[in-house]
Design an enzyme around this catalytic site. Structure first.
Site, mmCIF file in Angstrom:
data_model
loop_
_atom_site.group_PDB
_atom_site.id
_atom_site.type_symbol
_atom_site.label_atom_id
_atom_site.label_comp_id
_atom_site.label_asym_id
_atom_site.label_seq_id
_atom_site.Cartn_x
_atom_site.Cartn_y
_atom_site.Cartn_z
ATOM 1 N N ARG A 48 0.804 -1.232 0.000
ATOM 2 C CA ARG A 48 0.000 0.000 0.000
ATOM 3 C C ARG A 48 0.828 1.269 0.000
ATOM 4 N NH1 ARG A 48 -3.328 -3.111 3.358
ATOM 5 N NH2 ARG A 48 -1.564 -4.508 3.352
ATOM 6 N N THR A 49 1.953 1.291 0.709
ATOM 7 C CA THR A 49 2.720 2.539 0.760
ATOM 8 C C THR A 49 3.276 2.897 -0.618
ATOM 9 O OG1 THR A 49 3.259 2.076 3.060
ATOM 10 C CG2 THR A 49 4.578 3.749 1.967
ATOM 11 N N LYS B 40 22.774 -6.656 -7.105
ATOM 12 C CA LYS B 40 24.161 -7.004 -7.463
ATOM 13 C C LYS B 40 25.138 -6.366 -6.479
ATOM 14 C CE LYS B 40 22.999 -7.022 -12.390
ATOM 15 N NZ LYS B 40 23.130 -6.222 -13.622
ATOM 16 N N ARG C 209 12.005 3.673 0.976
ATOM 17 C CA ARG C 209 11.766 2.685 2.042
ATOM 18 C C ARG C 209 12.988 1.787 2.104
ATOM 19 N NH1 ARG C 209 6.609 -0.926 3.604
ATOM 20 N NH2 ARG C 209 6.052 1.116 4.396
ATOM 21 N N HIS D 140 8.095 6.224 10.146
ATOM 22 C CA HIS D 140 7.212 6.092 8.982
ATOM 23 C C HIS D 140 6.252 7.290 9.057
ATOM 24 C CE1 HIS D 140 4.926 4.471 5.813
ATOM 25 N NE2 HIS D 140 4.583 3.293 6.298
HETATM 26 C C1 NCD Z 1 3.576 -0.695 8.002
HETATM 27 C C2 NCD Z 1 5.039 -0.649 7.671
HETATM 28 O O1 NCD Z 1 5.474 -1.081 6.614
HETATM 29 O O2 NCD Z 1 5.765 -0.158 8.511
HETATM 30 N N1 NCD Z 1 2.746 -0.897 6.912
HETATM 31 C C3 NCD Z 1 2.463 0.119 6.057
HETATM 32 O O3 NCD Z 1 3.265 0.959 5.732
HETATM 33 N N2 NCD Z 1 1.213 0.159 5.596
HETATM 34 C C4 NCD Z 1 3.278 -1.588 9.122
HETATM 35 C C5 NCD Z 1 3.575 -3.036 8.983
HETATM 36 O O4 NCD Z 1 4.242 -3.475 8.051
HETATM 37 O O5 NCD Z 1 3.128 -3.762 9.856
#
Ligand code: NCD
Length: 328
Positions: A54-55, A82, A104, A134
């Site tokens: 989703r992110t 690599k 990320r 986050h």
């Molecule tokens: C979270 C994450 O990746 O930190 N999820 C997200 O961004 N929707 C929480 C999780 O992975 O549990």
């Protein structure tokens, strides 16, 4: 503001500015034509070294709705697999003229390094680093809470307001959760009172310094505090066990965890009528949250995802367009 690396980058005024901008963005998303010309000609790179559904999709949608060019770069299938370093990847992005890099990374601190090492001139947005931060998740959570619990018929998004007086319980695997860390900070900045609820093995060292309360007893917190929002955290099995295979040595058994810290119909009935149930996703249904809690009318989990797009549009707008517009 040049970067968004941590919820701590936001004071009350700037956090409210993001939420209010997100409310304006959300208002455009009900239209038939959802695309705005705001970031035309600008390039946003999504740099994902860790799995995400989703992110990543949310940032991509947000950038596209603002007419930016979007480049998706995931570690799998790139030279990162690599062994290319973050620095060399960054220099490649710089050469391509990225205006913003959404990153990320499994290592806490990677976005900070990218922003401050001098490798790139772009804005950096932290989309989750290790167990650290986050910030856009915390913003979309605050947006969702404000809409449900502060908004009125005249002002459904609660524009201009903070979260003073609200009580939020954040429950579960706090130790591995960047969502919890970012939310504690931002909710506190916005005036809400936060209680973390977790087994002692999943409470981080140094939590005493965080601006929140800590409890090991979910039923007590629900009954005594009557939280306005309850945020369930995913049990992050991929971060448990030295071999990364997801040992559950942090609690006796999944059944025991569910019984002690899971949200189910019985606990739902103890919450106040107006309380909202949240989860950042992805959910372990049947572990930290039962299917009937996740699917109940008080769950706002799908709305959190939708609000994520508006919040990320707001962040990209404020980082990339606002100053330029002011100059023009
Ligand atoms: C979270 C994450 O990746 O930190 N999820 C997200 O961004 N929707 C929480 C999780 O992975 O549990």
């Amino acid at each position: 503001m040049k970067h968004l690396l941590s919820a701590a980058d936001l004071d009350r005024t700037s956090a409210i500015e993001v939420l209010d901008t997100a409310a304006r963005m959300a208002a455009t998303q009900g239209r038939e034509i959802k695309k705005l010309p705001t970031l035309r000609g600008r390039t946003v790179v999504n740099l994902f070294f860790e799995d995400s559904t989703r992110t990543r999709i949310s940032f991509e949608t947000a950038a596209k709705r603002l007419s930016a060019d979007v480049i998706n770069f995931s570690a799998k299938g790139s030279s990162v697999s690599k062994g290319e370093s973050l620095k060399d990847t960054a220099l490649t992005l710089q050469a391509m003229g990225a205006d913003a890099v959404v990153i990320r990374h499994q290592a806490s601190g990677a976005p900070h390094r990218l922003a401050h090492a001098g490798w790139v001139g772009s804005s950096v947005v932290n989309a989750g680093d290790g167990t650290h931060q986050h910030p856009t998740q915390a913003l979309l959570d605050a947006f969702t809470v404000r809409r449900h619990l502060v908004g009125t018929a005249d002002e459904p998004d609660g524009v201009g307001k903070d979260l003073t007086g609200l009580r939020v319980a954040i429950v579960g695997d706090v130790l591995h959760s960047r969502v919890a860390r970012s939310n504690v900070q931002l909710l506190h900045t916005l005036g809400a009172r936060v209680t973390l609820v977790a087994p002692p093995t999943l409470v981080p060292v140094g939590v005493e310094a965080w601006p929140c309360d800590v409890s090991y007893h979910l039923d007590d917190v629900i009954t005594d505090q009557q939280p306005d929002a309850i945020m369930m955290l995913r049990v992050q099995r991929e971060r448990m066990g030295a071999d990364g295979t997801g040992g559950t040595s942090f609690f006796p058994s999944p059944l025991e965890y569910t019984r002690t810290f899971g949200l189910d119909a019985r606990r739902m009935a103890l919450l106040p009528e107006h309380a909202v149930v949240m989860h950042p996703g992805p959910m372990n249904r049947g572990l930290e949250i039962s299917a009937d809690a996740a699917d109940s009318p008080r769950a706002v989990i799908v709305e959190q995802v939708a609000n994520g797009v508006a919040v990320r549009m707001a962040v990209l707008y404020l980082l990339l367009a606002k100053e330029r517009e002011a100059v023009a």
